[in-house]
Design a protein around this motif. Structure first.
Motif, PDB file in Angstrom:
ATOM      1  N   LEU A  46       3.589 -16.807  -3.915  1.00 26.60           N
ATOM      2  CA  LEU A  46       3.469 -15.348  -3.805  1.00 26.60           C
ATOM      3  C   LEU A  46       3.350 -14.636  -5.144  1.00 26.60           C
ATOM      4  N   ARG A  99       2.545  -5.877  -5.663  1.00 27.59           N
ATOM      5  CA  ARG A  99       2.313  -6.277  -4.278  1.00 27.59           C
ATOM      6  C   ARG A  99       3.629  -6.282  -3.530  1.00 27.59           C
ATOM      7  N   TYR A 100       3.530  -6.216  -2.229  1.00 23.82           N
ATOM      8  CA  TYR A 100       4.718  -6.150  -1.404  1.00 23.82           C
ATOM      9  C   TYR A 100       4.499  -7.022  -0.172  1.00 23.82           C
ATOM     10  N   PHE A 101       5.485  -7.842   0.149  1.00 29.66           N
ATOM     11  CA  PHE A 101       5.366  -8.713   1.319  1.00 29.66           C
ATOM     12  C   PHE A 101       6.566  -8.531   2.241  1.00 29.66           C
ATOM     13  N   GLU A 102       6.293  -8.583   3.508  1.00 30.51           N
ATOM     14  CA  GLU A 102       7.367  -8.667   4.492  1.00 30.51           C
ATOM     15  C   GLU A 102       7.128  -9.929   5.296  1.00 30.51           C
ATOM     16  N   LEU A 103       8.174 -10.744   5.474  1.00 32.03           N
ATOM     17  CA  LEU A 103       7.994 -11.943   6.285  1.00 32.03           C
ATOM     18  C   LEU A 103       9.267 -12.278   7.033  1.00 32.03           C
ATOM     19  N   ARG A 151      11.975  -9.146   2.370  1.00 36.35           N
ATOM     20  CA  ARG A 151      11.055  -8.196   1.735  1.00 36.35           C
ATOM     21  C   ARG A 151      10.935  -8.583   0.263  1.00 36.35           C
ATOM     22  N   LYS A 197       9.091  -7.777  -3.488  1.00 31.24           N
ATOM     23  CA  LYS A 197       8.289  -6.913  -4.355  1.00 31.24           C
ATOM     24  C   LYS A 197       7.846  -7.748  -5.537  1.00 31.24           C
TER      25      LYS A 197
END
Lengths: 82, 82
Positions: free
Chosen positions: B69, B43-47, B7, B9
Protein backbone atom coordinates in the motif's frame (compact mmCIF):
# COMPACT_ATOMS: atom_id res chain seq x y z
CA UNK A 1 -4.84 35.40 11.22
CA UNK A 2 -3.72 32.10 12.70
CA UNK A 3 -2.85 29.23 10.41
CA UNK A 4 -4.66 25.96 10.98
CA UNK A 5 -3.95 22.49 9.69
CA UNK A 6 -6.85 20.84 7.89
CA UNK A 7 -7.03 17.14 7.06
CA UNK A 8 -9.53 15.95 4.48
CA UNK A 9 -10.52 12.37 3.67
CA UNK A 10 -12.40 11.84 0.41
CA UNK A 11 -14.08 8.47 0.01
CA UNK A 12 -16.39 6.92 -2.56
CA UNK A 13 -20.03 6.79 -1.51
CA UNK A 14 -21.54 3.43 -0.67
CA UNK A 15 -22.78 1.69 -3.75
CA UNK A 16 -20.26 3.33 -6.07
CA UNK A 17 -18.08 0.64 -7.64
CA UNK A 18 -14.37 0.86 -6.81
CA UNK A 19 -12.36 -1.16 -9.35
CA UNK A 20 -9.09 0.22 -7.93
CA UNK A 21 -10.01 -1.08 -4.50
CA UNK A 22 -10.90 -4.46 -6.02
CA UNK A 23 -7.52 -4.59 -7.75
CA UNK A 24 -5.76 -3.90 -4.44
CA UNK A 25 -7.85 -6.61 -2.78
CA UNK A 26 -6.76 -9.15 -5.39
CA UNK A 27 -3.14 -8.03 -5.13
CA UNK A 28 -3.23 -8.46 -1.34
CA UNK A 29 -4.77 -11.90 -1.79
CA UNK A 30 -2.00 -12.79 -4.22
CA UNK A 31 0.59 -11.71 -1.65
CA UNK A 32 -0.89 -14.16 0.84
CA UNK A 33 -3.03 -11.85 2.94
CA UNK A 34 -6.21 -13.79 3.65
CA UNK A 35 -9.41 -12.48 5.15
CA UNK A 36 -9.18 -9.07 3.52
CA UNK A 37 -12.41 -7.75 2.03
CA UNK A 38 -14.16 -4.57 0.97
CA UNK A 39 -11.03 -2.56 0.12
CA UNK A 40 -11.91 0.99 -0.86
CA UNK A 41 -9.41 3.57 -2.02
CA UNK A 42 -9.88 7.26 -1.38
CA UNK A 43 -7.83 10.43 -1.33
CA UNK A 44 -6.34 12.32 1.54
CA UNK A 45 -5.30 15.98 1.72
CA UNK A 46 -3.43 18.00 4.27
CA UNK A 47 -3.41 21.77 3.94
CA UNK A 48 -2.67 24.88 5.96
CA UNK A 49 -5.48 27.43 6.05
CA UNK A 50 -5.46 30.93 7.44
CA UNK A 51 -8.71 31.66 9.26
CA UNK A 52 -9.94 33.63 12.23
CA UNK A 53 -11.05 30.51 14.07
CA UNK A 54 -11.67 26.78 13.69
CA UNK A 55 -15.27 27.23 12.50
CA UNK A 56 -14.17 29.63 9.75
CA UNK A 57 -11.44 27.21 8.66
CA UNK A 58 -13.94 24.35 8.57
CA UNK A 59 -16.35 26.42 6.46
CA UNK A 60 -13.59 27.44 4.08
CA UNK A 61 -12.37 23.86 3.60
CA UNK A 62 -15.96 22.66 3.11
CA UNK A 63 -16.26 25.13 0.23
CA UNK A 64 -12.95 23.87 -1.22
CA UNK A 65 -14.24 20.29 -1.09
CA UNK A 66 -17.50 21.20 -2.80
CA UNK A 67 -15.73 23.16 -5.52
CA UNK A 68 -12.52 21.25 -6.18
CA UNK A 69 -11.34 18.51 -3.85
CA UNK A 70 -14.28 16.11 -4.05
CA UNK A 71 -16.80 15.04 -6.65
CA UNK A 72 -19.88 15.17 -4.46
CA UNK A 73 -21.94 13.17 -6.93
CA UNK A 74 -19.99 10.02 -6.07
CA UNK A 75 -17.79 10.99 -3.13
CA UNK A 76 -18.14 11.89 0.53
CA UNK A 77 -15.63 13.97 2.43
CA UNK A 78 -14.68 14.35 6.05
CA UNK A 79 -12.82 17.38 7.39
CA UNK A 80 -10.79 17.68 10.56
CA UNK A 81 -9.29 21.02 11.58
CA UNK A 82 -6.64 21.36 14.27
CA UNK B 1 -12.50 -14.63 13.57
CA UNK B 2 -14.01 -11.19 13.96
CA UNK B 3 -13.80 -8.72 11.11
CA UNK B 4 -12.28 -5.34 11.86
CA UNK B 5 -12.32 -2.13 9.87
CA UNK B 6 -8.87 -0.67 9.17
CA UNK B 7 -8.28 2.85 7.92
CA UNK B 8 -4.91 3.72 6.41
CA UNK B 9 -3.57 7.16 5.54
CA UNK B 10 -0.53 7.25 3.28
CA UNK B 11 1.29 10.59 3.08
CA UNK B 12 4.48 11.80 1.46
CA UNK B 13 7.39 12.21 3.85
CA UNK B 14 8.53 15.71 4.71
CA UNK B 15 10.97 17.00 2.15
CA UNK B 16 9.54 14.95 -0.71
CA UNK B 17 8.26 17.29 -3.39
CA UNK B 18 4.54 17.08 -4.10
CA UNK B 19 3.77 18.64 -7.52
CA UNK B 20 0.19 17.36 -7.33
CA UNK B 21 -0.32 19.21 -4.05
CA UNK B 22 1.21 22.35 -5.58
CA UNK B 23 -1.19 22.11 -8.53
CA UNK B 24 -4.15 21.86 -6.14
CA UNK B 25 -2.82 24.86 -4.21
CA UNK B 26 -2.69 26.93 -7.39
CA UNK B 27 -6.15 25.78 -8.43
CA UNK B 28 -7.56 26.78 -5.04
CA UNK B 29 -5.87 30.14 -5.34
CA UNK B 30 -7.41 30.56 -8.79
CA UNK B 31 -10.84 29.80 -7.34
CA UNK B 32 -10.38 32.64 -4.87
CA UNK B 33 -9.34 30.75 -1.75
CA UNK B 34 -6.66 32.88 -0.15
CA UNK B 35 -4.36 31.91 2.67
CA UNK B 36 -4.04 28.28 1.63
CA UNK B 37 -0.54 26.85 1.78
CA UNK B 38 1.40 23.62 2.02
CA UNK B 39 -1.19 21.41 0.30
CA UNK B 40 -0.12 17.76 0.29
CA UNK B 41 -2.01 14.96 -1.36
CA UNK B 42 -1.96 11.42 -0.06
CA UNK B 43 -3.96 8.25 -0.36
CA UNK B 44 -6.53 6.75 1.92
CA UNK B 45 -7.68 3.14 2.23
CA UNK B 46 -10.48 1.47 4.09
CA UNK B 47 -10.47 -2.31 4.36
CA UNK B 48 -12.05 -5.09 6.35
CA UNK B 49 -9.60 -7.50 7.93
CA UNK B 50 -10.28 -10.77 9.71
CA UNK B 51 -8.06 -11.11 12.78
CA UNK B 52 -8.18 -12.56 16.27
CA UNK B 53 -7.81 -9.15 17.90
CA UNK B 54 -6.97 -5.52 17.23
CA UNK B 55 -3.22 -6.02 17.67
CA UNK B 56 -3.20 -8.85 15.13
CA UNK B 57 -5.19 -6.73 12.66
CA UNK B 58 -2.77 -3.83 13.18
CA UNK B 59 0.21 -6.11 12.54
CA UNK B 60 -1.39 -7.57 9.43
CA UNK B 61 -2.22 -4.13 7.96
CA UNK B 62 1.31 -2.91 8.77
CA UNK B 63 2.67 -5.78 6.66
CA UNK B 64 0.25 -4.85 3.84
CA UNK B 65 1.50 -1.25 3.93
CA UNK B 66 5.13 -2.31 3.82
CA UNK B 67 4.55 -4.72 0.96
CA UNK B 68 1.94 -3.02 -1.20
CA UNK B 69 0.00 0.00 0.00
CA UNK B 70 2.86 2.43 0.64
CA UNK B 71 6.24 3.17 -0.86
CA UNK B 72 8.18 3.46 2.39
CA UNK B 73 11.13 5.16 0.69
CA UNK B 74 9.09 8.32 0.20
CA UNK B 75 5.86 7.73 2.12
CA UNK B 76 4.67 7.41 5.70
CA UNK B 77 1.55 5.56 6.71
CA UNK B 78 -0.78 5.70 9.66
CA UNK B 79 -3.12 2.84 10.57
CA UNK B 80 -6.24 2.96 12.67
CA UNK B 81 -8.15 -0.23 13.51
CA UNK B 82 -11.65 -0.24 14.93
Amino acid sequence: MPTMKARVKVTLKNGVLDPQGKAIEHALDGLGFDGVSDVRQGRYFELDVEAVDKAAAQASVTAMCDKLLANTVIENYEIEVS
